[in-house]
Each structure stands twice: as structure tokens, then as C-alpha cells.
Design a protein around this motif. Structure first.
Motif, mmCIF file in Angstrom:
data_model
loop_
_atom_site.group_PDB
_atom_site.id
_atom_site.type_symbol
_atom_site.label_atom_id
_atom_site.label_comp_id
_atom_site.label_asym_id
_atom_site.label_seq_id
_atom_site.Cartn_x
_atom_site.Cartn_y
_atom_site.Cartn_z
ATOM 1 N N PRO A 1 0.847 -1.351 0.045
ATOM 2 C CA PRO A 1 0.010 -0.400 0.026
ATOM 3 C C PRO A 1 0.826 1.126 -0.431
ATOM 4 N N GLU A 2 2.269 1.280 0.595
ATOM 5 C CA GLU A 2 3.082 2.459 0.382
ATOM 6 C C GLU A 2 4.233 1.614 0.402
ATOM 7 N N GLU A 3 4.877 2.915 0.376
ATOM 8 C CA GLU A 3 6.918 2.397 0.276
ATOM 9 C C GLU A 3 7.371 2.171 1.638
ATOM 10 N N GLU A 4 8.030 0.682 1.448
ATOM 11 C CA GLU A 4 8.304 0.557 2.544
ATOM 12 C C GLU A 4 10.024 0.281 2.488
ATOM 13 N N ARG A 5 10.864 -0.025 3.001
ATOM 14 C CA ARG A 5 12.185 -0.896 2.714
ATOM 15 C C ARG A 5 12.372 -1.705 2.457
ATOM 16 N N CYS A 6 13.551 -2.190 1.422
ATOM 17 C CA CYS A 6 13.175 -3.963 0.939
ATOM 18 C C CYS A 6 13.264 -4.712 1.327
ATOM 19 N N GLN A 7 12.824 -5.610 2.093
ATOM 20 C CA GLN A 7 12.973 -7.048 3.154
ATOM 21 C C GLN A 7 14.184 -7.752 3.306
ATOM 22 N N ARG A 8 13.912 -7.956 2.421
ATOM 23 C CA ARG A 8 15.395 -8.669 1.461
ATOM 24 C C ARG A 8 16.723 -8.239 1.868
ATOM 25 N N CYS A 9 16.853 -7.101 0.834
ATOM 26 C CA CYS A 9 18.925 -6.291 0.987
ATOM 27 C C CYS A 9 18.876 -5.513 1.947
ATOM 28 N N GLY A 10 17.500 -4.842 2.450
ATOM 29 C CA GLY A 10 17.484 -3.458 3.322
ATOM 30 C C GLY A 10 17.370 -2.738 2.568
ATOM 31 N N ASP A 11 17.374 -2.832 1.746
ATOM 32 C CA ASP A 11 17.980 -0.808 0.785
ATOM 33 C C ASP A 11 16.487 -0.305 1.537
ATOM 34 N N VAL A 12 16.500 1.163 1.407
ATOM 35 C CA VAL A 12 16.146 1.766 2.037
ATOM 36 C C VAL A 12 14.636 2.949 0.937
ATOM 37 N N HIS A 13 15.457 2.034 -0.341
ATOM 38 C CA HIS A 13 14.851 3.532 -1.999
ATOM 39 C C HIS A 13 14.152 2.212 -2.346
#
Length: 62
Positions: free
Chosen positions: A28-40
Motif C-alpha cells: 500500500p505504501e513504500e517501505e524498505r526492501c525486506q530482502r536486502c534492506g535498501d531504504v529506497h
């Protein structure tokens, strides 16, 4: 008929891809990547309905 307290809301899903690891998310909205942790995450919602999203660019879809 439902009262205001009984109504539910539906969040529209948006599509995002992580530019670092290329993981795709429907959120529903942007979050951080749950696989590598990238914040964008890059939003790709508008391109998801384009046929080229479902086929490889070289035409080899095997």
C-alpha cells in the motif's frame, strides 16, 4: 446497510522494485526492501499493466 463503524476500507496496492536486488513488492505504501534492506524502492505501478512487463525484451519467454 452498514454503519460508519462497520465499514471497511481497502488500501490500493502499489508496485515497487528494489534497484539493488530487483525484488518486486505489492504494497500500500513504500517501505524498505525486506530482502536486502535498501531504504529506497522505485515505484513501477504505472508500468505493471504494460505488456512488456510480462514478456522478456528478447522475445524468448521460455
Amino acid at each position: 446497510m452498514r454503519s460508519d463503524s462497520q465499514r471497511s476500507s481497502v488500501l490500493g496496492l502499489r508496485f515497487f522494485v528494489c534497484p539493488r536486488c530487483e525484488t518486486v513488492y505489492a504494497l500500500p505504501e513504500e517501505e524498505r526492501c525486506q530482502r536486502c534492506g535498501d531504504v529506497h524502492l522505485d515505484e513501477i505501478t504505472r508500468t505493471m499493466w504494460d505488456d512488456s512487463s510480462f514478456f522478456s525484451p528478447d522475445g524468448n519467454d521460455d
